[in-house]
Enzyme design. Structure first.
Site, PDB file in Angstrom:
ATOM      1  N   GLU A  52      63.725  81.957  19.185  1.00 49.19           N
ATOM      2  CA  GLU A  52      64.455  81.731  20.436  1.00 49.19           C
ATOM      3  C   GLU A  52      63.493  81.755  21.618  1.00 49.19           C
ATOM      4  OE1 GLU A  52      67.709  84.498  20.905  1.00 49.19           O
ATOM      5  OE2 GLU A  52      68.469  83.451  22.683  1.00 49.19           O
ATOM      6  N   ASN A 199      76.538  78.811  19.857  1.00 41.41           N
ATOM      7  CA  ASN A 199      76.089  80.095  19.307  1.00 41.41           C
ATOM      8  C   ASN A 199      76.925  81.223  19.900  1.00 41.41           C
ATOM      9  OD1 ASN A 199      73.991  82.134  18.216  1.00 41.41           O
ATOM     10  ND2 ASN A 199      74.026  82.591  20.406  1.00 41.41           N
ATOM     11  N   GLU A 200      77.383  82.123  19.066  1.00 41.38           N
ATOM     12  CA  GLU A 200      78.128  83.315  19.519  1.00 41.38           C
ATOM     13  C   GLU A 200      79.098  82.946  20.648  1.00 41.38           C
ATOM     14  OE1 GLU A 200      75.659  86.820  20.095  1.00 41.38           O
ATOM     15  OE2 GLU A 200      75.128  86.826  17.975  1.00 41.38           O
ATOM     16  N   TYR A 268      73.720  92.402  12.760  1.00 42.34           N
ATOM     17  CA  TYR A 268      72.463  93.126  12.968  1.00 42.34           C
ATOM     18  C   TYR A 268      72.580  94.553  12.430  1.00 42.34           C
ATOM     19  CZ  TYR A 268      70.457  89.442  15.823  1.00 42.34           C
ATOM     20  OH  TYR A 268      69.915  88.256  16.241  1.00 42.34           O
ATOM     21  N   GLU A 324      71.840  84.861  11.892  1.00 38.33           N
ATOM     22  CA  GLU A 324      71.143  85.930  12.624  1.00 38.33           C
ATOM     23  C   GLU A 324      71.372  87.233  11.869  1.00 38.33           C
ATOM     24  OE1 GLU A 324      71.516  86.384  16.884  1.00 38.33           O
ATOM     25  OE2 GLU A 324      71.649  84.206  17.152  1.00 38.33           O
ATOM     26  N   GLN A 373      63.683  87.913  14.658  1.00 32.90           N
ATOM     27  CA  GLN A 373      63.212  86.571  14.949  1.00 32.90           C
ATOM     28  C   GLN A 373      61.748  86.432  14.559  1.00 32.90           C
ATOM     29  OE1 GLN A 373      64.067  85.064  18.829  1.00 32.90           O
ATOM     30  NE2 GLN A 373      66.177  85.791  18.850  1.00 32.90           N
TER      31      GLN A 373
HETATM   32  O1  AHR Z   1      68.563  87.611  18.504  1.00 37.81           O
HETATM   33  C1  AHR Z   1      68.854  88.103  19.771  1.00 37.81           C
HETATM   34  C2  AHR Z   1      70.259  87.735  20.240  1.00 37.81           C
HETATM   35  O2  AHR Z   1      71.197  88.341  19.418  1.00 37.81           O
HETATM   36  C3  AHR Z   1      70.618  86.270  20.161  1.00 37.81           C
HETATM   37  O3  AHR Z   1      70.186  85.566  21.269  1.00 37.81           O
HETATM   38  C4  AHR Z   1      72.114  86.307  20.117  1.00 37.81           C
HETATM   39  O4  AHR Z   1      72.656  85.199  19.472  1.00 37.81           O
HETATM   40  C5  AHR Z   1      72.414  87.628  19.428  1.00 37.81           C
HETATM   41  O5  AHR Z   1      73.364  88.358  20.091  1.00 37.81           O
END
Ligand code: AHR
Length: 520
Positions: A52, A199-200, A268, A324, A373
């Site tokens: 990103e 995205n999101e 995450y 992600e 990332q």
């Molecule tokens: O990876 C960091 C961020 O996490 C990304 O930009 C977003 O899509 C997610 O919330």
């Protein structure tokens, strides 16, 4: 002092020694592998990555500009490209993330000096000069020899803007967009396999409800054309971790199912919650296990979202893209909190192995995954500091496990101890097993115990094998990292601590280790 009280400390010492000896005994584990029943193919794209416009991922991590003293090809770091190629990167997701729904692609084409700047509002409020844009990204993709995965701007863009980006990238017809591409130095269209429709969008991509996004997905997808031979795999914004309502809303809608080939899932690993994420490098065994029990939720999430998808798409036409995932800790002290720069330890290597094993086992539905990332952000595979580069423990797990790319998952089962501390309890071994086209069997296995060895007995049913070889990734301490000063603390080494016994391969795995075994 009487005799009884004199002997008490001695008895306590014996009792303690007995416990210590018991703890020192290796745990026992058995894995049954059915080599004559190959299952679904493990898509190579499960081993994908994400870059990103965030902190020093693109700028400095990948892109240094053509005039940089750091060795580069057309502005892209040679060392990073080589490392990613060696790791067999299959696809790269770009330009975000939250950044994607603020990005207007026309800002990033044409002569660099004429490109407008914008403010990267999500990540540190820094000025983005757009020197890395579509041509630079597609140049990177050519150098990596992998597939591009581009995320379109649905949150703050327009249907026309997104449709024109696809036309600019992939059309061979004569049109204003293809003329513009040619004027900017690229005659032939590129191939774009994966394209995300936002995205999101439940969060940074527009704070939409699932019903609203479902309609937007239908509308945008209508204009994302397949030009020439290019066949786009359109990936819809999917749920935030356990938001099953989001998945249900999209999947039950006939139009939305038509509009997508893939559905994204984001999850995450934030072991102690978003308020107190914790250090990437300073942690205890309790934190180590908590990270693994948190990350193991991935299995439940994939299982439950897949079950919803199965109800509306039993032929599994629509794949799940976990685009992600990874560990999210506090940033390294002294660094910009908006840049999400964190170190990477042996814990992250094991965490990566747990997730890749989960994806392998769900390969009938999960066809893509992207670690967040690639360079200098969150659970990176590479860290850079000016001209220096270091490969993280996570990098080595991806490299070791690349053998599963496009192999067939083999059915298997395991009996092993639970690893428990207080309320956290997970199987003490994480593993997956596949067979590649050349007939070789690949077993990835992690002994998650921080301080207990493990004897793992693998029964290989349905294959007469002659040769076993392997590599191991481990280190002296659970917190060990690779740094610019000491880059080789956590690196793979040859592994020979196994015996062949008839149909069995018997491994002696040290505590906190990951092994990749080839059985042929
Ligand atoms: O990876 C960091 C961020 O996490 C990304 O930009 C977003 O899509 C997610 O919330």
């Amino acid at each position: 002092m009487n005799l009884k009280s004199a002997l008490l400390p001695l008895a306590a010492l014996f009792a303690y020694t007995a416990i210590a000896q018991k703890q020192a005994e290796p745990a026992m584990c058995r894995i049954e592998i059915y080599a004559d029943q190959p299952g679904a193919t493990i898509s190579k794209d499960i081993y994908g990555h994400f870059a990103e416009h965030l902190g020093h991922c693109i700028y400095e991590g990948i892109w240094v500009g053509k005039d940089s003293k750091i060795p580069n090809t057309d502005g892209i770091r040679n060392d990073v490209v080589k490392a990613l190629r060696d790791m067999k990167i299959p696809n790269l997701r770009w330009p975000g993330g939250c950044f994607a729904d603020t990005y207007h692609w026309k800002d990033g084409i044409g002569p660099a000096a004429e490109r407008p700047s914008i403010i990267n509002t999500f990540w540190g409020g820094v000025t983005e000069d757009n020197s890395f844009g579509t041509h630079e990204f597609m140049g990177l993709i050519d150098m990596l020899g992998c597939d591009p995965y581009i995320t379109g701007n649905l949150g703050s863009g327009t249907v026309q803007e997104m449709a024109q980006w696809i036309e600019y990238l992939t059309s061979d017809n004569k049109s204003p967009m293809t003329d513009l591409r040619k004027k900017n130095g690229r005659d032939k269209p590129w191939k774009v396999k994966y394209f995300a429709v936002g995205n999101e969008n439940w969060g940074c991509g527009g704070n939409m409800t699932p019903e609203y996004y479902t309609n937007e997905l239908r509308r945008y997808s209508t204009y994302l054309n397949n030009y020439s031979e290019n066949r786009l795999q359109r990936i819809a914004c999917g749920p935030n971790s356990d938001d099953y309502k989001w998945t249900e809303t999209l999947m039950k809608d006939d139009g939305a199912r038509w509009a997508m080939q893939g559905l994204a899932l984001h999850f995450y690993t934030v072991p102690d919650g978003w308020d107190k994420k914790g250090s990437a490098t300073s942690f205890t065994e309790k934190n180590w296990l908590r990270s693994f029990s948190t990350t193991s939720r991935m299995d439940e999430l994939v299982t439950k979202h897949s079950a919803i998808m199965d109800r509306y798409d039993p032929e599994k036409r629509i794949f799940l893209a976990v685009d992600e995932w990874g560990a999210w800790y506090d940033v390294e002290p002294g660094t910009n909190p908006g840049f999400l720069y964190q170190q990477n330890s042996l814990r992250d290597a094991m965490l990566a192995a747990i997730n890749l094993n989960i994806f392998n086992k769900h390969c009938d539905r999960v066809k893509m995954a992207n670690l967040a990332q690639t360079v200098n952000v969150l659970q990176s595979v590479i860290l850079t500091d000016k001209e220096k580069m270091v490969l993280t423990p996570t990098y080595y797990v991806f490299k070791m496990m690349a053998v599963h790319q496009n192999a067939k998952l083999l059915p298997s089962n395991i009996k092993c101890e639970q690893y428990k501390i207080d309320s956290d309890s997970i199987p003490s071994v994480s593993y997956s097993v596949s067979q590649s086209a050349d007939g070789k069997i690949h077993l990835s296995v992690a002994n998650l115990y921080a301080s207990r060895d493990q004897k793992i007995s693998c029964n290989i049913n349905g294959l007469k094998f002659k040769k076993v070889s392997g590599e191991i990734l481990s280190s002296a301490r659970i917190t060990d990292c690779n740094t610019f000063e000491k880059p080789d603390v956590v690196v793979p080494k040859g592994f020979t601590d196994f015996k062949i016994n008839g149909n069995f391969v018997e491994l002696q795995m040290p505590a906190k280790s990951f092994v990749e075994l080839v059985i042929e």
